[in-house]
Design a protein around this motif. Sequence first.
Motif, PDB file in Angstrom:
ATOM      1  N   GLY A  87       0.815  -1.204   0.000  1.00  0.00           N
ATOM      2  CA  GLY A  87       0.000   0.000   0.000  1.00  0.00           C
ATOM      3  C   GLY A  87       0.849   1.253   0.000  1.00  0.00           C
ATOM      4  N   HIS A  88       0.316   2.333  -0.505  1.00  0.00           N
ATOM      5  CA  HIS A  88       0.957   3.647  -0.530  1.00  0.00           C
ATOM      6  C   HIS A  88       2.264   3.671  -1.315  1.00  0.00           C
ATOM      7  CE1 HIS A  88      -2.067   4.564   2.388  1.00  0.00           C
ATOM      8  NE2 HIS A  88      -1.587   3.671   3.220  1.00  0.00           N
ATOM      9  N   VAL A  89       2.465   2.720  -2.200  1.00  0.00           N
ATOM     10  CA  VAL A  89       3.671   2.694  -3.026  1.00  0.00           C
ATOM     11  C   VAL A  89       3.226   2.614  -4.479  1.00  0.00           C
ATOM     12  CG1 VAL A  89       5.742   1.390  -3.633  1.00  0.00           C
ATOM     13  CG2 VAL A  89       5.019   1.519  -1.245  1.00  0.00           C
ATOM     14  N   LYS A  90       3.705   3.536  -5.291  1.00  0.00           N
ATOM     15  CA  LYS A  90       3.363   3.480  -6.705  1.00  0.00           C
ATOM     16  C   LYS A  90       4.078   2.279  -7.310  1.00  0.00           C
ATOM     17  CE  LYS A  90       2.994   6.092 -10.862  1.00  0.00           C
ATOM     18  NZ  LYS A  90       3.015   7.364 -11.506  1.00  0.00           N
ATOM     19  N   GLN A  91       3.326   1.431  -7.952  1.00  0.00           N
ATOM     20  CA  GLN A  91       3.893   0.210  -8.506  1.00  0.00           C
ATOM     21  C   GLN A  91       3.073  -0.228  -9.711  1.00  0.00           C
ATOM     22  OE1 GLN A  91       3.685  -2.559  -5.320  1.00  0.00           O
ATOM     23  NE2 GLN A  91       1.497  -2.717  -5.353  1.00  0.00           N
ATOM     24  N   PRO A  92       3.609  -1.163 -10.476  1.00  0.00           N
ATOM     25  CA  PRO A  92       2.860  -1.658 -11.633  1.00  0.00           C
ATOM     26  C   PRO A  92       1.641  -2.467 -11.180  1.00  0.00           C
ATOM     27  CG  PRO A  92       4.898  -2.889 -11.360  1.00  0.00           C
ATOM     28  CD  PRO A  92       4.921  -1.768 -10.360  1.00  0.00           C
ATOM     29  N   PRO A  93       0.719  -2.739 -12.085  1.00  0.00           N
ATOM     30  CA  PRO A  93      -0.455  -3.542 -11.724  1.00  0.00           C
ATOM     31  C   PRO A  93      -0.046  -4.955 -11.292  1.00  0.00           C
ATOM     32  CG  PRO A  93      -0.482  -2.947 -14.068  1.00  0.00           C
ATOM     33  CD  PRO A  93       0.724  -2.327 -13.463  1.00  0.00           C
ATOM     34  N   PRO A  94      -0.958  -5.657 -10.647  1.00  0.00           N
ATOM     35  CA  PRO A  94      -0.648  -7.041 -10.230  1.00  0.00           C
ATOM     36  C   PRO A  94      -0.274  -7.893 -11.440  1.00  0.00           C
ATOM     37  CG  PRO A  94      -2.750  -6.330  -9.321  1.00  0.00           C
ATOM     38  CD  PRO A  94      -2.312  -5.272 -10.281  1.00  0.00           C
ATOM     39  N   PRO A  95       0.501  -8.944 -11.218  1.00  0.00           N
ATOM     40  CA  PRO A  95       0.873  -9.822 -12.336  1.00  0.00           C
ATOM     41  C   PRO A  95      -0.361 -10.474 -12.955  1.00  0.00           C
ATOM     42  CG  PRO A  95       1.798 -10.631 -10.259  1.00  0.00           C
ATOM     43  CD  PRO A  95       1.058  -9.368  -9.956  1.00  0.00           C
ATOM     44  N   LEU A  96      -0.274 -10.742 -14.240  1.00  0.00           N
ATOM     45  CA  LEU A  96      -1.372 -11.358 -14.964  1.00  0.00           C
ATOM     46  C   LEU A  96      -1.788 -12.684 -14.345  1.00  0.00           C
ATOM     47  CD1 LEU A  96      -3.298 -11.125 -17.322  1.00  0.00           C
ATOM     48  CD2 LEU A  96      -1.562 -12.169 -18.785  1.00  0.00           C
TER      49      LEU A  96
END
Length: 112
Positions: A91-100
């Motif tokens: 949470g609160h961390v900019k990151q890529p979307p969850p893995p496919l």
Amino acid sequence: PRGPKASDLDFAVLTDHVLVMQRPWKLATNLQLHRNNAGEAAEFLAGTFDRRYQIFSIECKASGQAHSREDSMRGFAEFRDQALLFRVGEGHVKQPPPPLSLLCSFCSSMQF
């Protein structure tokens, strides 16, 4: 029916088959904090849906916390084998979307 009524708990009805609520806890239900007691929520779901329900816990791990999958699932003991956990990152961390693969697993589980 016995047990808690829907009005005693805090959840949103998205469709006739989808209810949404914040993760339940061990303390008493607190409608102002939008938190349900896990035992009351489990009793309501079992009484309403007769074990024909599934819980999808979609959670973000808070930054710096090291909770194991077992720790996360402990909060769902009252729901027996009706809960699945899906971790989508921190949470609160900019990151890529969850893995496919996680998204496919979640969608596949929803088709029960």
